[in-house]
Design a protein around this motif. Structure first.
Motif, PDB file in Angstrom:
ATOM      1  N   UNK A   1       0.897  -1.211  -0.091  1.00  0.00           N
ATOM      2  CA  UNK A   1       0.080   0.106   0.055  1.00  0.00           C
ATOM      3  C   UNK A   1       0.926   1.146   0.156  1.00  0.00           C
ATOM      4  N   UNK A   2       0.501   2.269  -0.611  1.00  0.00           N
ATOM      5  CA  UNK A   2       1.237   3.443  -0.603  1.00  0.00           C
ATOM      6  C   UNK A   2       1.265   4.191   0.645  1.00  0.00           C
ATOM      7  N   UNK A   3       2.253   4.948   1.180  1.00  0.00           N
ATOM      8  CA  UNK A   3       2.466   5.401   2.647  1.00  0.00           C
ATOM      9  C   UNK A   3       1.229   6.188   2.743  1.00  0.00           C
ATOM     10  N   UNK A   4       0.998   7.241   1.946  1.00  0.00           N
ATOM     11  CA  UNK A   4       0.024   8.164   2.122  1.00  0.00           C
ATOM     12  C   UNK A   4      -1.474   7.482   2.316  1.00  0.00           C
ATOM     13  N   UNK A   5      -1.630   6.414   1.393  1.00  0.00           N
ATOM     14  CA  UNK A   5      -2.700   5.716   1.844  1.00  0.00           C
ATOM     15  C   UNK A   5      -2.917   4.966   3.017  1.00  0.00           C
ATOM     16  N   UNK A   6      -1.913   4.557   3.395  1.00  0.00           N
ATOM     17  CA  UNK A   6      -1.648   4.014   4.673  1.00  0.00           C
ATOM     18  C   UNK A   6      -2.163   4.860   5.872  1.00  0.00           C
ATOM     19  N   UNK A   7      -1.559   5.956   5.800  1.00  0.00           N
ATOM     20  CA  UNK A   7      -1.996   7.307   6.834  1.00  0.00           C
ATOM     21  C   UNK A   7      -3.451   7.404   7.027  1.00  0.00           C
ATOM     22  N   UNK A   8      -4.253   7.508   5.750  1.00  0.00           N
ATOM     23  CA  UNK A   8      -5.432   7.748   5.586  1.00  0.00           C
ATOM     24  C   UNK A   8      -6.229   6.609   6.299  1.00  0.00           C
TER      25      UNK A   8
ATOM     26  N   UNK B   1     -11.425   3.577   7.262  1.00  0.00           N
ATOM     27  CA  UNK B   1     -12.203   3.434   6.125  1.00  0.00           C
ATOM     28  C   UNK B   1     -11.005   2.833   5.212  1.00  0.00           C
ATOM     29  N   UNK B   2     -11.713   1.881   4.198  1.00  0.00           N
ATOM     30  CA  UNK B   2     -10.847   1.136   3.295  1.00  0.00           C
ATOM     31  C   UNK B   2     -10.552   1.935   2.165  1.00  0.00           C
ATOM     32  N   UNK B   3      -9.402   1.632   1.633  1.00  0.00           N
ATOM     33  CA  UNK B   3      -8.841   2.563   0.715  1.00  0.00           C
ATOM     34  C   UNK B   3      -9.554   2.199  -0.539  1.00  0.00           C
ATOM     35  N   UNK B   4      -9.454   3.002  -1.836  1.00  0.00           N
ATOM     36  CA  UNK B   4      -9.859   2.642  -3.006  1.00  0.00           C
ATOM     37  C   UNK B   4      -8.800   1.379  -3.415  1.00  0.00           C
ATOM     38  N   UNK B   5      -9.482   0.173  -3.514  1.00  0.00           N
ATOM     39  CA  UNK B   5      -8.621  -1.135  -4.058  1.00  0.00           C
ATOM     40  C   UNK B   5      -7.834  -0.880  -5.189  1.00  0.00           C
ATOM     41  N   UNK B   6      -6.619  -1.167  -5.231  1.00  0.00           N
ATOM     42  CA  UNK B   6      -5.616  -1.041  -6.364  1.00  0.00           C
ATOM     43  C   UNK B   6      -5.107  -2.649  -6.303  1.00  0.00           C
ATOM     44  N   UNK B   7      -4.430  -2.842  -7.554  1.00  0.00           N
ATOM     45  CA  UNK B   7      -4.001  -4.260  -7.995  1.00  0.00           C
ATOM     46  C   UNK B   7      -2.813  -4.518  -6.956  1.00  0.00           C
ATOM     47  N   UNK B   8      -2.243  -3.790  -6.387  1.00  0.00           N
ATOM     48  CA  UNK B   8      -1.128  -3.943  -5.548  1.00  0.00           C
ATOM     49  C   UNK B   8      -1.385  -4.420  -4.151  1.00  0.00           C
ATOM     50  N   UNK B   9      -2.660  -4.319  -3.991  1.00  0.00           N
ATOM     51  CA  UNK B   9      -3.259  -4.516  -2.535  1.00  0.00           C
ATOM     52  C   UNK B   9      -3.811  -5.961  -2.355  1.00  0.00           C
TER      53      UNK B   9
ATOM     54  N   UNK C   1      -9.215  -2.129  13.108  1.00  0.00           N
ATOM     55  CA  UNK C   1      -9.248  -0.871  13.394  1.00  0.00           C
ATOM     56  C   UNK C   1     -10.576  -0.651  14.042  1.00  0.00           C
ATOM     57  N   UNK C   2     -11.670  -1.459  13.832  1.00  0.00           N
ATOM     58  CA  UNK C   2     -12.839  -1.426  14.434  1.00  0.00           C
ATOM     59  C   UNK C   2     -13.001  -1.748  15.743  1.00  0.00           C
ATOM     60  N   UNK C   3     -12.065  -2.685  16.085  1.00  0.00           N
ATOM     61  CA  UNK C   3     -12.134  -3.435  17.342  1.00  0.00           C
ATOM     62  C   UNK C   3     -11.297  -2.376  18.376  1.00  0.00           C
ATOM     63  N   UNK C   4     -10.124  -1.772  18.047  1.00  0.00           N
ATOM     64  CA  UNK C   4      -9.344  -1.061  18.706  1.00  0.00           C
ATOM     65  C   UNK C   4      -9.457   0.397  18.067  1.00  0.00           C
ATOM     66  N   UNK C   5      -9.035   1.477  19.080  1.00  0.00           N
ATOM     67  CA  UNK C   5      -8.945   2.638  18.755  1.00  0.00           C
ATOM     68  C   UNK C   5      -7.213   3.034  18.643  1.00  0.00           C
ATOM     69  N   UNK C   6      -6.674   2.811  17.513  1.00  0.00           N
ATOM     70  CA  UNK C   6      -5.275   2.836  17.511  1.00  0.00           C
ATOM     71  C   UNK C   6      -4.640   4.194  16.935  1.00  0.00           C
ATOM     72  N   UNK C   7      -3.403   4.301  17.339  1.00  0.00           N
ATOM     73  CA  UNK C   7      -2.714   5.694  17.095  1.00  0.00           C
ATOM     74  C   UNK C   7      -1.160   5.094  16.938  1.00  0.00           C
ATOM     75  N   UNK C   8      -0.137   5.782  16.197  1.00  0.00           N
ATOM     76  CA  UNK C   8       1.008   5.536  16.123  1.00  0.00           C
ATOM     77  C   UNK C   8       1.645   5.694  17.528  1.00  0.00           C
ATOM     78  N   UNK C   9       2.524   4.711  17.765  1.00  0.00           N
ATOM     79  CA  UNK C   9       3.003   4.950  19.320  1.00  0.00           C
ATOM     80  C   UNK C   9       4.547   4.885  19.304  1.00  0.00           C
ATOM     81  N   UNK C  10       5.421   3.885  18.190  1.00  0.00           N
ATOM     82  CA  UNK C  10       6.687   3.689  18.332  1.00  0.00           C
ATOM     83  C   UNK C  10       7.521   3.806  17.047  1.00  0.00           C
ATOM     84  N   UNK C  11       8.428   4.329  16.635  1.00  0.00           N
ATOM     85  CA  UNK C  11       9.465   4.081  15.502  1.00  0.00           C
ATOM     86  C   UNK C  11      10.609   3.105  15.982  1.00  0.00           C
TER      87      UNK C  11
END
Length: 265
Positions: free
Chosen positions: A104-111, A117-125, A137-147
């Motif tokens: 998945x593209x990084x920009x799409x990942x963040x969105x 919400x699901x991204x527009x499905x592309x051939x590489x997904x 994501x529906x089960x948990x309310x997730x946020x970025x935590x660690x690099x």
């Protein structure tokens, strides 16, 4: 298409640099380097781990339950915002590891991770993996935590690609600037001169490898990069000293439901 679903057992070992150097020579009798290592001795992997506000996923993982899961973004090196990366769910059931991922593209990942919400499905997904991530994501309310990033050397068995060995060095982490495109930097997680070795097999460790581990007196260690990063963060942050003692109640109902799962989808 690259392999996007992995089922395997993992054994981890913390070894010294001199042991790594000696073992590396021996292993080449039975194994060959990963494609990424044919040009460079090591290649860089960078990750952003996602968790709940109260760090439920990693706190639960550290209790060593029969079922646990993690969600992360993974890239090789430092990606640009429109580069393809991997969005991964990593699970473990009764000690057996399972990794499911989609390109998945990084920009799409963040969105996806910010909206659920699901991204527009592309051939590489991978559509199935996208569905599983949306459910998580529906089960948990997730946020970025660690690099978490590290330099890796990987090998496959010459006659059996089911055997994979990786060596991770220079593990660095941060809990700020949580964007992969922000750059590759952070504080060291391992003491100097140490290396994390992982043996990944679909069935059993081959006899020749068991003999090498015995010869170099290499013993199993319990080491989770995200888990150890989290514990180090608690030690460094006095205000969170009691975090590990909190009850894991926020997602208990959902988690108990997931524990009923007896096999991977």
């Amino acid at each position: 298409m690259a392999i996007e679903v992995f089922n395997r057992s993992e054994c981890k070992f913390l070894i010294d640099k001199d042991v790594y150097e000696a073992l590396n020579i021996k292993l080449l009798e039975y194994m060959k380097r990963d494609d990424y290592n044919k040009v460079h001795d090591f290649y860089t992997i960078s990750n952003i781990y996602y968790d709940t506000k109260d760090n439920f996923l990693i706190r639960n993982s550290l209790t060593k339950p029969k079922y646990k899961e993690k969600l992360r973004i993974r890239a090789y090196g430092v990606p640009h915002i429109d580069d393809k990366v991997y969005l991964e769910i990593k699970k473990k059931v009764n000690g057996l590891g399972n990794k499911r991922r989609t390109s998945i593209k990084l920009r799409e990942t963040y969105e996806v991770l910010s909206t659920g919400e699901k991204p527009k499905l592309e051939s590489y997904m991978n559509k199935q993996v996208i569905n599983e991530i949306q459910y998580m994501l529906k089960l948990y309310n997730l946020e970025p935590k660690a690099y978490i990033a590290y330099d890796r050397k990987a090998m496959f068995g010459k006659d059996n690609r089911e055997v994979r060995i990786t060596f991770d060095t220079n593990i660095r982490t941060r809990r700020y600037d949580l964007k992969l495109e922000a750059g590759d930097y952070g504080e060291p997680l391992l003491e100097k001169g140490k290396c994390l070795m992982e043996v990944k097999v679909e069935k059993n460790i081959p006899i020749w490898l068991a003999r090498l581990l015995s010869e170099y007196k290499i013993y199993k260690a319990s080491f989770s990069k995200y888990g150890n990063e989290y514990k180090k963060m608690l030690i460094n942050n006095k205000n969170m000293k009691g975090e590990m003692n909190k009850c894991l109640t926020q997602y208990s109902a959902q988690y108990q439901m997931q524990q009923l799962v007896t096999q991977f989808p």
